[in-house]
Design a protein around this motif. Structure first.
Motif, PDB file in Angstrom:
ATOM      1  N   VAL A 163       0.845  -1.036  -0.289  1.00 51.77           N
ATOM      2  CA  VAL A 163       0.291  -0.173   0.254  1.00 51.77           C
ATOM      3  C   VAL A 163       0.563   1.248   0.314  1.00 51.77           C
ATOM      4  N   MET A 164       1.040   2.010  -0.664  1.00 46.04           N
ATOM      5  CA  MET A 164       1.511   3.327  -1.075  1.00 46.04           C
ATOM      6  C   MET A 164      -0.367   4.421  -0.411  1.00 46.04           C
ATOM      7  N   LYS A 165       0.848   4.588   0.169  1.00 47.00           N
ATOM      8  CA  LYS A 165      -0.181   5.875   0.982  1.00 47.00           C
ATOM      9  C   LYS A 165       0.464   7.918   0.827  1.00 47.00           C
ATOM     10  N   ARG A 166      -0.315   8.864   0.094  1.00 44.35           N
ATOM     11  CA  ARG A 166       0.010   9.879  -0.056  1.00 44.35           C
ATOM     12  C   ARG A 166      -0.709  11.105   0.731  1.00 44.35           C
ATOM     13  N   ASP A 167      -0.288  11.408   1.271  1.00 46.76           N
ATOM     14  CA  ASP A 167      -1.490  12.756   1.773  1.00 46.76           C
ATOM     15  C   ASP A 167      -1.227  13.990   0.338  1.00 46.76           C
ATOM     16  N   TRP A 168      -3.176  13.772   0.334  1.00 47.44           N
ATOM     17  CA  TRP A 168      -3.624  14.579  -1.143  1.00 47.44           C
ATOM     18  C   TRP A 168      -4.645  16.099  -0.421  1.00 47.44           C
ATOM     19  N   GLU A 195     -17.264  25.759   2.118  1.00 46.19           N
ATOM     20  CA  GLU A 195     -16.497  27.242   2.001  1.00 46.19           C
ATOM     21  C   GLU A 195     -15.136  26.999   2.448  1.00 46.19           C
ATOM     22  N   VAL A 196     -14.204  25.526   2.111  1.00 46.49           N
ATOM     23  CA  VAL A 196     -13.039  25.643   1.557  1.00 46.49           C
ATOM     24  C   VAL A 196     -12.318  25.164   0.925  1.00 46.49           C
ATOM     25  N   LYS A 197     -11.053  26.262   0.750  1.00 46.19           N
ATOM     26  CA  LYS A 197     -10.360  26.327  -1.006  1.00 46.19           C
ATOM     27  C   LYS A 197     -10.402  24.291  -0.612  1.00 46.19           C
ATOM     28  N   ASP A 198      -9.834  24.464  -2.632  1.00 45.93           N
ATOM     29  CA  ASP A 198      -9.816  22.421  -1.939  1.00 45.93           C
ATOM     30  C   ASP A 198      -8.988  22.569  -2.106  1.00 45.93           C
ATOM     31  N   GLU A 199      -7.457  23.324  -2.109  1.00 47.34           N
ATOM     32  CA  GLU A 199      -6.967  22.969  -1.629  1.00 47.34           C
ATOM     33  C   GLU A 199      -6.061  22.744   0.461  1.00 47.34           C
ATOM     34  N   ASP A 200      -7.366  23.040   0.672  1.00 45.28           N
ATOM     35  CA  ASP A 200      -7.051  22.964   2.160  1.00 45.28           C
ATOM     36  C   ASP A 200      -8.373  21.739   2.372  1.00 45.28           C
ATOM     37  N   VAL A 201      -8.405  21.229   1.213  1.00 43.71           N
ATOM     38  CA  VAL A 201      -9.831  19.809   2.099  1.00 43.71           C
ATOM     39  C   VAL A 201      -8.684  18.923   1.771  1.00 43.71           C
ATOM     40  N   MET A 202      -8.181  18.547   3.248  1.00 39.36           N
ATOM     41  CA  MET A 202      -7.213  17.362   3.398  1.00 39.36           C
ATOM     42  C   MET A 202      -7.429  16.311   2.613  1.00 39.36           C
ATOM     43  N   MET A 203      -6.790  15.106   2.719  1.00 40.20           N
ATOM     44  CA  MET A 203      -7.123  13.207   2.489  1.00 40.20           C
ATOM     45  C   MET A 203      -5.878  12.770   3.177  1.00 40.20           C
ATOM     46  N   GLU A 204      -6.410  11.043   2.913  1.00 40.40           N
ATOM     47  CA  GLU A 204      -5.239  10.360   2.475  1.00 40.40           C
ATOM     48  C   GLU A 204      -6.284   9.612   1.215  1.00 40.40           C
ATOM     49  N   ALA A 205      -4.837   9.562   0.692  1.00 38.49           N
ATOM     50  CA  ALA A 205      -5.237   8.498  -0.651  1.00 38.49           C
ATOM     51  C   ALA A 205      -4.016   6.794  -1.049  1.00 38.49           C
ATOM     52  N   HIS A 206      -4.387   5.841  -0.848  1.00 40.96           N
ATOM     53  CA  HIS A 206      -4.210   4.669  -0.549  1.00 40.96           C
ATOM     54  C   HIS A 206      -4.065   3.948  -1.576  1.00 40.96           C
ATOM     55  N   PHE A 207      -2.638   3.741  -2.299  1.00 43.20           N
ATOM     56  CA  PHE A 207      -3.131   2.949  -3.443  1.00 43.20           C
ATOM     57  C   PHE A 207      -2.695   1.289  -3.561  1.00 43.20           C
ATOM     58  N   HIS A 208      -3.396   0.117  -3.340  1.00 40.37           N
ATOM     59  CA  HIS A 208      -3.074  -0.771  -3.092  1.00 40.37           C
ATOM     60  C   HIS A 208      -2.452  -1.024  -5.107  1.00 40.37           C
ATOM     61  N   VAL A 209      -1.089  -1.562  -3.967  1.00 41.23           N
ATOM     62  CA  VAL A 209      -0.465  -2.362  -5.990  1.00 41.23           C
ATOM     63  C   VAL A 209      -0.441  -3.438  -5.970  1.00 41.23           C
ATOM     64  N   TYR A 210      -0.917  -4.311  -6.998  1.00 41.96           N
ATOM     65  CA  TYR A 210      -0.568  -5.512  -7.086  1.00 41.96           C
ATOM     66  C   TYR A 210       0.475  -5.739  -8.189  1.00 41.96           C
ATOM     67  N   LEU A 211       1.449  -6.999  -7.911  1.00 43.81           N
ATOM     68  CA  LEU A 211       2.688  -6.762  -8.333  1.00 43.81           C
ATOM     69  C   LEU A 211       2.234  -8.355  -9.329  1.00 43.81           C
ATOM     70  N   VAL A 212       3.288  -8.400 -10.184  1.00 41.60           N
ATOM     71  CA  VAL A 212       3.204  -9.665 -11.204  1.00 41.60           C
ATOM     72  C   VAL A 212       4.784  -9.490 -11.467  1.00 41.60           C
ATOM     73  N   LEU A 213       5.913 -11.191 -10.579  1.00 42.32           N
ATOM     74  CA  LEU A 213       7.611 -10.992 -10.680  1.00 42.32           C
ATOM     75  C   LEU A 213       7.181 -12.396 -11.502  1.00 42.32           C
ATOM     76  N   ALA A 214       8.356 -12.356 -12.514  1.00 41.87           N
ATOM     77  CA  ALA A 214       8.771 -13.691 -13.503  1.00 41.87           C
ATOM     78  C   ALA A 214      10.165 -13.772 -13.345  1.00 41.87           C
ATOM     79  N   ASN A 215      11.197 -14.296 -12.767  1.00 39.90           N
ATOM     80  CA  ASN A 215      12.179 -14.829 -13.467  1.00 39.90           C
ATOM     81  C   ASN A 215      12.793 -16.359 -14.601  1.00 39.90           C
ATOM     82  N   LYS A 216      13.688 -15.798 -15.373  1.00 41.43           N
ATOM     83  CA  LYS A 216      13.979 -16.925 -16.514  1.00 41.43           C
ATOM     84  C   LYS A 216      12.771 -16.914 -17.153  1.00 41.43           C
ATOM     85  N   LEU A 217      12.340 -16.303 -17.882  1.00 38.15           N
ATOM     86  CA  LEU A 217      11.333 -16.732 -19.101  1.00 38.15           C
ATOM     87  C   LEU A 217      11.605 -17.139 -20.633  1.00 38.15           C
ATOM     88  N   LYS A 218      10.476 -18.606 -20.444  1.00 36.81           N
ATOM     89  CA  LYS A 218      10.303 -19.629 -20.876  1.00 36.81           C
ATOM     90  C   LYS A 218       9.829 -19.107 -22.258  1.00 36.81           C
TER      91      LYS A 218
END
Length: 293
Positions: free
Chosen positions: A210-215, A270-293
């Motif tokens: 999970v990559m977490k960013r303050d947005w 009434e709040v500016k867009d840049e002041d509406v704060m949140m966390e964004a959680h990116f759930h990464v999925y990953l395929v790994l391979a070694n020695k392709l056939k």
């Protein structure tokens, strides 16, 4: 290859609002490489980032390789990547996943981030095998719409409710318009891609990365506008409603609708867009391979 990130407007949004890949992803990839390649020193030579965009993945791996080459079909993406590049050991070139401009048996690690679901996979795997060293590794990874968590809402139950609703809307808007191949591969988190890779060693990871960013709201809207789904939808709607006024466009502009929802439901009109704060959680999925056939 499905070509969706080539015009100048979307490439500028891409470089500004797409998240760079964090060290948790890099560490997981390198752990697999070190477990399956013959020499830890040898696997630090050359990495290629296929469909590199503006360099979000290439720059994340920068300190781990002597040379990194990022390739992309879009001349505008390569232009932005070169402008943003701060590293002498990374270079960017125009090229495709099906015709990688590198020699045979030259690549220690081949990476493709948020892109391989649009490749001609059969041709890509053939080309990957050609350029990779005999014990080379491949890492294909992506994420779908991030989970959005309000930071200004104190009540836990209300925060969870708003998170679910906001994330649900973003997921709805995240789908690629009329692109069944991309939708299938992303919705099943690259499971089909994993099954179709022939390699001596391979691994499919769908949990705990999970990559977490303050947005803020401005960044959330920028991310949405950087998506092919948004761009294709807006293009389609404008073609269908050529005489629509600016006010009429706002009624189906997904960025405007998302902003209005957040401001209203989060009670921050009434709040500016840049002041509406949140966390964004990116759930990464990953395929790994070694020695392709």
């Amino acid at each position: 290859m499905i070509r969706v990130y080539e015009n100048e407007d979307i490439t500028k949004l891409y470089v500004e609002f797409r998240p760079k890949f964090q060290e948790c992803v890099v560490e997981r990839v390198l752990k697999f490489c070190n477990e399956h390649q013959q020499s830890e020193n040898d696997n630090q030579d050359l990495m290629v980032d296929v469909a590199c965009g503006s360099g979000q993945a290439a720059s994340a791996f920068q300190k781990h390789f002597k040379r990194i080459v990022g390739i992309d079909v879009s001349t505008n993406q390569i232009k932005e990547a070169r402008l943003a590049n701060e590293y002498d050991n990374i270079k960017y070139e125009v090229g495709t996943a099906e015709n990688i401009p590198l020699g045979e048996n030259s690549v220690n690690l081949l990476v493709s981030a948020t892109a391989c679901h649009r490749f001609d996979l059969e041709k890509f795997f053939t080309e990957a095998k050609r350029v990779m060293k005999p014990d080379g590794c491949m890492a294909l990874f992506s994420y779908n719409a991030p989970r959005i968590i309000p930071k200004n809402v104190k009540d836990p139950a209300r925060r969870q409710e708003l998170s679910d609703k906001t994330t649900g809307i973003l997921v709805k808007y995240h789908d690629i318009v009329n692109d069944e191949q991309s939708n299938v591969h992303q919705n099943n988190k690259y499971q089909d891609i994993y099954k179709n890779i022939y390699a001596e060693n391979k691994q499919w990871i769908t949990e705990d990365l999970v990559m977490k960013r303050d947005w803020n709201l401005e960044q959330l809207i920028g991310f949405l506008r950087s998506l092919a789904a948004y761009q294709e939808y807006m293009k389609m709607m404008k073609e269908e409603h050529k005489d629509a006024s600016e006010e009429e466009v706002k009624k189906w502009d997904r960025a405007v609708l998302l902003r209005d929802f957040v401001k209203r439901e989060w009670e921050m009109e009434e709040v500016k867009d840049e002041d509406v704060m949140m966390e964004a959680h990116f759930h990464v999925y990953l395929v790994l391979a070694n020695k392709l056939k």
